[in-house]
Scaffold this active site. Structure first.
Site, mmCIF file in Angstrom:
data_model
loop_
_atom_site.group_PDB
_atom_site.id
_atom_site.type_symbol
_atom_site.label_atom_id
_atom_site.label_comp_id
_atom_site.label_asym_id
_atom_site.label_seq_id
_atom_site.Cartn_x
_atom_site.Cartn_y
_atom_site.Cartn_z
ATOM 1 N N ASP A 197 57.607 13.194 103.374
ATOM 2 C CA ASP A 197 56.792 14.149 102.631
ATOM 3 C C ASP A 197 56.995 13.967 101.132
ATOM 4 O O ASP A 197 57.989 14.427 100.569
ATOM 5 C CB ASP A 197 57.180 15.571 103.087
ATOM 6 C CG ASP A 197 56.380 16.658 102.362
ATOM 7 O OD1 ASP A 197 55.565 16.324 101.478
ATOM 8 O OD2 ASP A 197 56.575 17.838 102.687
ATOM 9 N N ASP A 211 51.177 27.100 101.663
ATOM 10 C CA ASP A 211 51.852 25.942 101.086
ATOM 11 C C ASP A 211 51.795 26.119 99.577
ATOM 12 O O ASP A 211 50.745 25.939 98.966
ATOM 13 C CB ASP A 211 51.141 24.658 101.537
ATOM 14 C CG ASP A 211 51.726 23.415 100.883
ATOM 15 O OD1 ASP A 211 52.698 23.536 100.103
ATOM 16 O OD2 ASP A 211 51.204 22.313 101.152
ATOM 17 N N LYS A 229 56.540 24.778 90.033
ATOM 18 C CA LYS A 229 57.501 24.687 91.140
ATOM 19 C C LYS A 229 58.751 23.904 90.724
ATOM 20 O O LYS A 229 59.845 24.141 91.227
ATOM 21 C CB LYS A 229 56.819 24.003 92.320
ATOM 22 C CG LYS A 229 57.590 24.048 93.619
ATOM 23 C CD LYS A 229 56.738 23.475 94.731
ATOM 24 C CE LYS A 229 57.440 23.452 96.061
ATOM 25 N NZ LYS A 229 56.543 22.912 97.112
#
Lengths: 620, 173
Positions: A207, A25, A86
């Site tokens: 999420d 992840d 990210k």
């Protein structure tokens, strides 16, 4: 003729040799690596027993520091310490400015449109920074599991577009990882949740991570995880909550919002600490420099309300796209650290009319699910049947047509893999070339969509306008990555590209980085290349042997089988030596001679699936 | 394998009335066999074949799952491809279309959520009626023209329901 390895039916020839594969992840705030050990999927810890690796990278002149110590240096060394990288993946400099926040880095342009960050170690692309995080996780996994990895499943937000996915895959490659699959984070979470709870029916995965938000609606049926629809926002997450608190502090304290990088970082750290404290308390004292005040949970809720509302809107859209009603959702699973915020849980519960599930650690569930999938993909059979993940593309894919409009070729929420063709024609007499502009997004105007790539189909024979027939084929693979081909049907003139996104790295940049990383790691390049060729050869030999054992008898005649086995022998012989290119050549040759066999096996599984079902029906 | 008929692929009799649950079950069984995930450690060629097979399975499934697509496919099997764009001689339906569109615009102007819900229910009923009419006539060569007309109506309603979804999205802002 080679001796056949005889194995018990249903068992692999080497039952004790488990192929090592991990799930990773790669998060905005934190990253984890997990693996299946003794049938249980669990995150792997570092030497200090920590499973969470903060996604922070600090560059020193002569070394790279990753994790908690780097994160702690963010305020003291803001220019060389990259956090939340990210958010920059697969984006251009203009997009980064649109993130609506001040980033304390010095950006510089490269060959591609990708923003490079200037550090003491020279310019670093977001891909390289991500690769540095992945390298640490890879080393951790190899040390813990005691061997080389066959490959890894890397998770990405479901709402990531093609550029962001491609950037992630490039980062993994740079870190020396064989990517078995890019897996959508909510789907990974659904796997972990579904297998853990033995759940069936329609499930929503909410999420909310550090920088991205995903909502996926899935149907779980007997080990099949079918994504019905997905939606989200690839620039919405806990980081935005921090920024909201930071802006509040700036306003309350009457500060100028033009802070130096170091002050910015410590302000954000104070904001993040306040957010976390408000999970358990009704109010928190916030201090910054000489200024201090109290932030209540209600006050905080007010600051983030519009963002929470944005996430709920995406939820309603995903439910509509699934073609179901809200009350058909049987469970809502919370994933991502930001779902700890009480207002988020409350709002989700209100909308779905049920309490969301938080049993599995929201920080770990994605990695746990990814590890289960990695183990299956590596060829290790799971007890209790194979799982199958049927995912979708999050955003429509299309082409630019006359007038700057986007013509959709594959609509969002189409199950992947998918291949679709659309025919176009020329609009001028004698037109000899056509520009193909590939886009992703939901809006009609191309300026509102993401430009993925442009390429040109040349050499169209002279015809009157409208007579040429140009077929453009889109193919999206199981990683959600697109390739496009264009062909003029009358002449057969062809052109195709693996979409290298406009905001991705150029091939030259990737080559340079790979070269640098070899030198940096002090690896012997030749030895490494040879090792890779051997691994590829071994992998193919194993695959072919397995196929022969299973279906050779049934699908091949003696001569066909002999041809394959001769090529296998030759490859085995070459593998005893060190001639890498000979091994590579022979691997290709073996792959070619097994081509027809591979196709026959696939067709026969289709028939077998039907035949198996018919038998069951007769028994009933 | 050539290109087998989509119905044969799912071991179903060609026809308009399809048990969608059964179709979904068979789709999942077939997908298990050809999905690229099953070939992640196979040779590159095998992976490519799996990708192609899997994509065409998905395409076949989408075609049979959707009523208008299934109708178009059946007509193609049963007497040739129906051209995509053609001037439609269906004045009654044209009038109906205009009414629906106007209604939708009014609903948008008034931001009438309950009205949208009622509109959706009516749309659904209309779709069911069309499906029944089509099922009754698609394989009768004498009624081919009528079947094509019904199929085009289905396509229009499909598009309309997509527009309703978009309207719902706009009203959700």
């Amino acid at each position: 003729m080679a001796l056949l390895q005889i194995a018990e039916p249903g068992q692999s020839p080497q039952p004790h040799q488990r192929r090592l594969a991990v799930g990773i992840d790669l998060g905005t705030t934190n990253s984890l690596v997990a693996a299946l050990r003794s049938g249980v999927s669990e995150p792997l810890a570092d030497a200090d027993g920590e499973v969470i690796l903060p996604s922070a990278v600090r560059y020193h002149a002569d070394r790279v520091e990753v994790g908690l110590s780097a994160k702690l240096a963010a305020a003291s060394d803001p220019l060389n310490t990259i956090i939340s990288v990210k958010r920059l993946m697969g984006r251009g400099i203009a997009d980064v400015k649109h993130l609506g926040e001040q980033l304390p880095y010095r950006f510089i342009g490269g060959e591609s449109h990708m923003p490079f960050i200037d550090t003491v170690q020279g310019p670093k692309s977001p891909v390289e920074v991500s690769a540095d995080i992945l390298k640490v996780l890879r080393q951790r996994a190899e040390a813990t599991l005691g061997g080389e990895l066959v490959g890894a499943v890397i998770t990405v937000p479901a709402y990531f577009d093609d550029s962001q996915r491609q950037a992630t895959k490039d980062a993994a490659k740079l870190a020396g990882l064989n990517v078995l699959r890019l897996l959508n984070e909510p789907t990974a979470a659904a796997v972990a949740y579904g297998l853990d709870q033995n759940a069936e029916g329609i499930v929503a995965i909410y999420d909310l991570g550090g920088g991205t938000f995903d909502i996926s609606i899935l149907r779980l049926t007997g080990g099949v995880f079918e994504v019905m629809a997905t939606g989200g926002d690839s620039a919405l997450g806990g980081d935005d909550f921090d920024h909201a608190i930071a802006s509040w502090i700036i306003a309350q304290a009457g500060l100028s919002d033009d802070l130096d990088p170091s002050a910015q970082r410590s302000l954000l750290q104070a904001a993040c600490a306040a957010k976390e404290a408000l999970t358990d308390s009704q109010s928190v004292d916030v201090a910054y420099g000489q200024w201090s005040a109290t932030l209540t949970r209600d006050g905080f809720n007010g600051l983030i309300e519009s963002m929470v509302a944005r996430s709920l809107k995406a939820c309603r859209r995903a439910v509509r796209d699934s073609g179901i009603e809200l009350d058909e959702v049987e469970a809502v699973v919370m994933v991502g650290g930001s779902t700890r915020v009480p207002r988020v849980r409350e709002a989700v519960a209100e909308m779905f009319g049920r309490q969301p599930l938080t049993e599995i650690d929201p920080d770990q569930v994605v990695a746990i699910g990814a590890a289960i999938q990695a183990d299956t993909l590596a060829g290790n059979k799971r007890d209790g049947g194979e799982l199958l993940l049927l995912d979708v593309i999050p955003l429509s894919l299309g082409l630019e047509t006359m007038g700057g409009l986007m013509e959709k070729v594959i609509p969002r929420n189409t199950t992947i893999p998918v291949a679709r063709a659309q025919d176009f024609t020329t609009y001028k007499d004698g037109q000899s070339a056509m520009m193909i502009h590939v886009l992703q997004g939901e809006r009609e105007l191309i300026s509102d969509c993401r430009s993925l790539a442009r390429f040109e189909l040349r050499g169209i024979p002279a015809m009157v306008a409208g007579a040429a027939k140009i077929r453009v084929t889109f193919q999206v693979d199981a990683d959600g990555l697109l390739s496009v081909a264009a062909r003029e049907l009358a002449s057969g003139v062809e052109s195709s590209i693996q979409v290298k996104p406009s905001y991705g790295l150029t091939d030259g940049e990737v080559a340079r980085m790979l070269k640098d990383s070899f030198q940096y790691a002090g690896d012997d390049k030749v030895a490494r290349v040879l090792r890779e060729q051997q691994v590829d050869a071994e992998r193919l030999l194993e695959a072919v042997q397995g196929a022969l054992d299973a279906d050779g008898e049934r699908l091949l005649d003696a001569e066909e089988r002999m041809v394959i086995e001769l090529q296998m022998d030759e490859l085995r012989e070459l593998m005893k030596g060190t001639d890498g290119s000979a091994i590579e050549q022979q691997t290709k040759r073996l792959s070619q001679v097994t081509d027809a066999f591979a196709a026959r096996r696939l067709d026969s599984t289709v028939k077998a699936a039907l035949a198996g079902r018919n038998l069951n029906e007769i028994e009933e | 394998m050539g290109t087998p008929c989509h119905f044969a692929l799912f071991d179903l009799q060609p026809g308009f009335l399809v048990d969608l649950d059964l179709l979904a079950t068979r789709y999942r069984e077939l997908a298990r066999g050809v999905h690229p995930d099953r070939f992640a450690d196979a040779s590159e060629r095998e992976q490519r074949v799996a990708l192609e097979r899997s994509a065409s399975l998905n395409d076949a499934y989408q075609t049979l799952k959707s009523a208008p697509k299934r109708a178009r496919y059946l007509l193609a099997l049963n007497g040739g491809e129906v051209p995509l764009e053609v001037t439609v001689h269906d004045p009654d339906f044209l009038l109906q279309q205009m009414q629906w569109r106007e209604e939708l615009e009014d609903l948008q102007d008034e931001a009438d959520l309950e009205g949208v819900a009622a509109f959706k229910r009516r749309l659904k009923t209309a779709q069911q009626e069309l499906n029944e009419s089509f099922a009754a006539c698609w394989d009768d060569a004498a009624q081919r023209e009528q079947a094509e007309r019904l199929m085009r109506r289905m396509q229009f309603l499909d598009k309309l329901s997509y527009e309703v979804r978009q309207l719902e999205e706009r009203l959700d802002d």
